[in-house]
Design a protein around this motif. Sequence first.
Motif, PDB file in Angstrom:
ATOM      1  N   GLN A 155       4.103 -15.301  -4.016  1.00 22.19           N
ATOM      2  CA  GLN A 155       3.646 -15.524  -5.420  1.00 22.19           C
ATOM      3  C   GLN A 155       3.472 -14.188  -5.686  1.00 22.19           C
ATOM      4  OE1 GLN A 155       2.473 -19.314  -5.481  1.00 22.19           O
ATOM      5  NE2 GLN A 155       4.442 -20.378  -5.845  1.00 22.19           N
ATOM      6  N   ARG A 156       1.947 -13.957  -4.652  1.00 27.39           N
ATOM      7  CA  ARG A 156       1.190 -12.483  -5.731  1.00 27.39           C
ATOM      8  C   ARG A 156       1.705 -11.388  -5.087  1.00 27.39           C
ATOM      9  NH1 ARG A 156      -4.379 -13.319  -3.840  1.00 27.39           N
ATOM     10  NH2 ARG A 156      -5.001 -16.077  -3.031  1.00 27.39           N
ATOM     11  N   ILE A 157       2.655 -11.436  -4.286  1.00 28.21           N
ATOM     12  CA  ILE A 157       3.609 -10.122  -5.163  1.00 28.21           C
ATOM     13  C   ILE A 157       4.072 -10.136  -5.786  1.00 28.21           C
ATOM     14  CG2 ILE A 157       5.521  -8.759  -3.615  1.00 28.21           C
ATOM     15  CD1 ILE A 157       4.569  -9.708  -0.405  1.00 28.21           C
ATOM     16  N   SER A 158       4.952 -10.999  -6.026  1.00 22.32           N
ATOM     17  CA  SER A 158       5.886 -11.201  -7.966  1.00 22.32           C
ATOM     18  C   SER A 158       4.990 -10.778  -8.782  1.00 22.32           C
ATOM     19  CB  SER A 158       6.501 -12.388  -7.700  1.00 22.32           C
ATOM     20  OG  SER A 158       5.290 -13.670  -7.646  1.00 22.32           O
ATOM     21  N   HIS A 159       3.907 -11.383  -8.678  1.00 21.40           N
ATOM     22  CA  HIS A 159       2.702 -10.671  -9.752  1.00 21.40           C
ATOM     23  C   HIS A 159       1.591 -10.300  -9.335  1.00 21.40           C
ATOM     24  CE1 HIS A 159       3.240 -15.676  -9.891  1.00 21.40           C
ATOM     25  NE2 HIS A 159       3.463 -15.368 -11.510  1.00 21.40           N
ATOM     26  N   HIS A 160       2.210  -9.031  -8.936  1.00 24.62           N
ATOM     27  CA  HIS A 160       1.156  -8.109  -8.641  1.00 24.62           C
ATOM     28  C   HIS A 160      -0.262  -7.501  -8.031  1.00 24.62           C
ATOM     29  CE1 HIS A 160       5.497  -5.837 -10.343  1.00 24.62           C
ATOM     30  NE2 HIS A 160       5.327  -6.886 -10.873  1.00 24.62           N
TER      31      HIS A 160
ATOM     32  N   ILE B 272       7.179  -4.073   3.285  1.00 25.12           N
ATOM     33  CA  ILE B 272       7.744  -4.204   1.797  1.00 25.12           C
ATOM     34  C   ILE B 272       7.418  -4.132   0.362  1.00 25.12           C
ATOM     35  CG2 ILE B 272       6.453  -6.728   0.438  1.00 25.12           C
ATOM     36  CD1 ILE B 272       5.605  -7.984   2.046  1.00 25.12           C
ATOM     37  N   VAL B 273       6.432  -3.063   0.432  1.00 24.87           N
ATOM     38  CA  VAL B 273       6.486  -2.109  -1.450  1.00 24.87           C
ATOM     39  C   VAL B 273       7.386  -1.449  -1.266  1.00 24.87           C
ATOM     40  CG1 VAL B 273       5.673  -0.135  -2.054  1.00 24.87           C
ATOM     41  CG2 VAL B 273       4.173  -2.904  -1.473  1.00 24.87           C
ATOM     42  N   GLU B 274       7.420  -0.514   0.112  1.00 21.82           N
ATOM     43  CA  GLU B 274       8.985   0.193   0.412  1.00 21.82           C
ATOM     44  C   GLU B 274      10.720  -0.795   0.195  1.00 21.82           C
ATOM     45  OE1 GLU B 274       8.470   1.767   4.896  1.00 21.82           O
ATOM     46  OE2 GLU B 274       6.572   2.538   4.002  1.00 21.82           O
ATOM     47  N   ASN B 275      10.707  -1.223   0.334  1.00 19.26           N
ATOM     48  CA  ASN B 275      11.932  -1.713   0.069  1.00 19.26           C
ATOM     49  C   ASN B 275      11.512  -3.193  -1.087  1.00 19.26           C
ATOM     50  OD1 ASN B 275      13.700  -1.560   2.615  1.00 19.26           O
ATOM     51  ND2 ASN B 275      11.378  -1.783   3.324  1.00 19.26           N
ATOM     52  N   GLY B 276      10.842  -2.878  -1.882  1.00 24.00           N
ATOM     53  CA  GLY B 276      11.231  -3.771  -2.762  1.00 24.00           C
ATOM     54  C   GLY B 276      11.668  -5.378  -2.740  1.00 24.00           C
ATOM     55  N   LEU B 277      10.573  -5.270  -1.873  1.00 20.42           N
ATOM     56  CA  LEU B 277      10.725  -6.530  -1.641  1.00 20.42           C
ATOM     57  C   LEU B 277       9.898  -8.642  -2.230  1.00 20.42           C
ATOM     58  CD1 LEU B 277      10.759  -7.406   2.136  1.00 20.42           C
ATOM     59  CD2 LEU B 277      12.547  -7.276   0.884  1.00 20.42           C
ATOM     60  N   TYR B 278      10.339  -9.108  -2.146  1.00 17.72           N
ATOM     61  CA  TYR B 278       9.778  -9.944  -3.544  1.00 17.72           C
ATOM     62  C   TYR B 278       9.106 -10.108  -4.742  1.00 17.72           C
ATOM     63  CZ  TYR B 278       9.303 -11.842   2.026  1.00 17.72           C
ATOM     64  OH  TYR B 278       9.349 -11.622   3.295  1.00 17.72           O
ATOM     65  N   LEU B 279       9.600  -8.857  -5.214  1.00 17.07           N
ATOM     66  CA  LEU B 279       9.053  -9.229  -6.934  1.00 17.07           C
ATOM     67  C   LEU B 279       9.652  -9.715  -7.700  1.00 17.07           C
ATOM     68  CD1 LEU B 279       9.656  -4.726  -6.620  1.00 17.07           C
ATOM     69  CD2 LEU B 279       7.213  -6.069  -6.644  1.00 17.07           C
ATOM     70  N   ASN B 280      10.863 -11.039  -7.563  1.00 20.31           N
ATOM     71  CA  ASN B 280      11.591 -11.349  -8.401  1.00 20.31           C
ATOM     72  C   ASN B 280      11.021 -13.449  -7.867  1.00 20.31           C
ATOM     73  OD1 ASN B 280      12.049  -9.499 -10.065  1.00 20.31           O
ATOM     74  ND2 ASN B 280      13.685  -8.688  -8.913  1.00 20.31           N
TER      75      ASN B 280
END
Length: 212
Positions: free
Chosen positions: A182-187, A202-210
């Motif tokens: 949830q933290r990642i999805s809210h940046h 996580i950043v390199e693969n764009g995980l959990y953004l949604n």
Amino acid sequence: MVATVQQFVTQLQLEPEVAKNKQKIGILGGTFNPPHIGHLIIAEQVADKLGLDKVYFMPNAKPPHVDYKAAINPIDRARMVQAAIIGNSRFDIEPLEVQRGGKSYTYNTMLQLKLEHPNYEYYFIIGGDEVAYLKTWYRIDDLLKLVKFVGVNRPGQVKESAYPVLWVDVPDLMISSTDIRQRISHHQSVRYLVPDLVAAYIVENGLYLNDR
């Protein structure tokens, strides 16, 4: 799988050398969606207090639970586990369930591992809150012949079970994979909640953004 627990026990009885070279091996299974500092602390504390030779982190392919929550690709989760445990020679990854795919039943997995590694004495690590649900586990009575359960206790939690469980106290850090997603999805920052290499993956693969 043709082999049974009784066949395995008989095999051990016919191989006396196995008992002389036992290794104490911990298994920490889970979804690891993503793996975080809490997982590492649990593994380290249990290994230290029980004198384990090794702890294997075992990501599942698809948990068999009724309340199954969608998780990202198991390959990504396995790679994050590998990133998380770098630097600790006592940690390793057990990829069996990811490689096998499908629902992950602990009994089937541990029977295969015991057949492959008859000199390993397995300690299966679970959260103290999971101990109460052992009665619902697939073939739990047979599973108890294959592993020793280790319950990771939380402060104030009652240490009791109808099954034999070794209890280990660990620091209660109140870190969860759900909160991290949830933290990642809210940046929001997850620094120090996950290892740096996991955060980078996580950043390199764009995980959990949604993940909302």
